[in-house]
Design a protein around this motif. Structure first.
Motif, PDB file in Angstrom:
ATOM      1  N   ALA A  45       0.825  -1.208   0.000  1.00 61.02           N
ATOM      2  CA  ALA A  45       0.000   0.000   0.000  1.00 61.02           C
ATOM      3  C   ALA A  45       0.862   1.262   0.000  1.00 61.02           C
ATOM      4  CB  ALA A  45      -0.919  -0.009   1.214  1.00 61.02           C
ATOM      5  N   PRO A  46       0.258   2.431  -0.293  1.00 60.05           N
ATOM      6  CA  PRO A  46       1.014   3.691  -0.275  1.00 60.05           C
ATOM      7  C   PRO A  46       1.679   3.998   1.061  1.00 60.05           C
ATOM      8  CG  PRO A  46      -1.051   3.994  -1.447  1.00 60.05           C
ATOM      9  CD  PRO A  46      -1.102   2.628  -0.842  1.00 60.05           C
ATOM     10  N   ASP A  47       1.145   3.445   2.165  1.00 63.78           N
ATOM     11  CA  ASP A  47       1.782   3.681   3.467  1.00 63.78           C
ATOM     12  C   ASP A  47       2.923   2.708   3.732  1.00 63.78           C
ATOM     13  OD1 ASP A  47       0.444   1.337   3.945  1.00 63.78           O
ATOM     14  OD2 ASP A  47      -0.707   2.065   5.675  1.00 63.78           O
ATOM     15  N   GLY A  48       3.238   1.848   2.750  1.00 63.30           N
ATOM     16  CA  GLY A  48       4.376   0.939   2.882  1.00 63.30           C
ATOM     17  C   GLY A  48       4.074  -0.370   3.567  1.00 63.30           C
ATOM     18  N   THR A  49       2.796  -0.687   3.803  1.00 57.57           N
ATOM     19  CA  THR A  49       2.437  -1.910   4.524  1.00 57.57           C
ATOM     20  C   THR A  49       1.676  -2.866   3.615  1.00 57.57           C
ATOM     21  OG1 THR A  49       0.312  -1.060   5.318  1.00 57.57           O
ATOM     22  CG2 THR A  49       2.270  -0.588   6.654  1.00 57.57           C
ATOM     23  N   ILE A  50       1.598  -4.140   4.097  1.00 54.67           N
ATOM     24  CA  ILE A  50       0.706  -5.125   3.494  1.00 54.67           C
ATOM     25  C   ILE A  50      -0.225  -5.629   4.590  1.00 54.67           C
ATOM     26  CG2 ILE A  50       2.331  -5.858   1.715  1.00 54.67           C
ATOM     27  CD1 ILE A  50       2.944  -8.321   3.483  1.00 54.67           C
TER      28      ILE A  50
END
Length: 324
Positions: free
Chosen positions: A79-84
């Motif tokens: 995701a854009p926030d760097g998480t899955i």
């Protein structure tokens, strides 16, 4: 008969017992040093990059498989926030991590959130389906240009080129190989799957630059013998703030030393000295200092360090000569 006798008289038997004395090696020619006005072609292309060294990025598509538990297998995109997000494990930070590191954390968290797996924690395998989305976007941007992934730039008077994805980098004074290595080091800091191939289009050997307090600073062709006064005239003449008693001509010597010579053109004009007839050499830089500078040597040193090419790993050395 006479010719045969002459050849026989001149011939000598080789001494097979004598140690072999090889001929001296041919000296390697010095690599061409890039400089202002050189026209270069820069080609962006993909490079082989080991998956185990790749750091995950935003937009990467992952295929996550849990051995012996196919019900947990799924594909997910960072995701854009760097998480899955993966089932009951919740949000997991993935950006800037290697796949092996992500796999280890997921295995630990599986045992934490699935009590029935604690006795035998299954192995998690993460496959990278689509990677380096930043590079994909960058390449798409390049291909919108009519020149595709190629760009052609000339080295500016201050020794820089400004390239997409890299920014301004000073490469004057470097060889083609050194410049290519430096540019790739900068590019691959954030686009590790790309590389830049550098080729020379036109090497501007016979040019000089005039900088500082002149009306038209820039690079000029040295098509014929040019004096210091003529160089100043080509740049439109001096501004009202020019210090004609502090005109500097900088030349790079074959050993890499920058020789900076200071000329007092104001006195030369007043007393008819021949300083203005000093010949400009290929790739010289003429600097017209501003009035009011107290320490001329310090000003020259500051200019060289900020604007002129200093070879990486060679060290800095400048010689200043004040003309009488």
């Amino acid at each position: 008969m006479a010719l045969g006798g002459l050849l026989g008289a001149c011939a000598t038997e080789p001494d097979l017992e004598a140690p072999y004395d090889p001929p001296p090696p041919t000296p390697a020619s010095a690599a061409y040093q890039l400089g202002m006005g050189d026209q270069l072609v820069f080609e962006y292309c993909r490079r082989q990059y080991p998956v185990d060294e790749y750091c995950l990025g935003i937009g990467d598509l992952l295929d996550i498989q849990v051995e012996e538990h196919p019900e947990l297998n799924e594909q997910t995109r960072i995701a854009p926030d760097g998480t899955i997000s993966f089932h009951r494990l919740g949000q997991i930070q993935a950006v800037d991590r290697k796949i092996e590191d992500l796999q280890s954390e997921m295995e630990s968290r599986l045992a934490e959130f699935y009590p029935n797996l604690r006795d035998s924690v299954p192995k998690v395998v993460v496959f990278l389906i689509e990677g380096d989305q930043e590079a994909e976007k960058f390449v798409e941007m390049l291909l919108r240009n009519p020149n595709g992934a190629s760009r052609e730039f000339a080295i500016s008077p201050d020794g820089h080129v400004s390239l997409p994805g890299i920014g301004a980098v000073r490469i004057s004074g470097l060889s083609l190989v050194e410049a290519e290595d430096l540019l790739n080091e900068r590019l691959q800091r954030h686009l590790p799957t790309l590389e830049l191939v550098l080729n020379s289009q036109k090497l501007a050997q016979n040019v000089f630059s005039v900088l500082g307090e002149v009306l038209r600073p820039g690079v000029y062709d040295l098509t014929s013998e040019t004096t210091l006064v003529e160089a100043l005239a080509k740049a439109g003449g001096e501004t009202e703030y020019a210090a004609l008693d502090s005109v500097v001509v900088m030349s790079r010597m074959p050993d890499g030393v920058i020789e900076a010579s200071l000329y007092d053109l104001e006195e030369a004009f007043e007393h008819g000295h021949s300083l203005g007839l000093v010949q400009i050499r290929p790739r010289d830089t003429v600097l017209i200092l501003r009035t009011g500078i107290g320490n001329v040597n310090e000003a020259i040193d500051h200019f060289i360090r900020r604007n002129l090419p200093i070879n990486v790993g060679v060290g800095y050395n400048a010689v200043y000569r004040l003309n009488d």
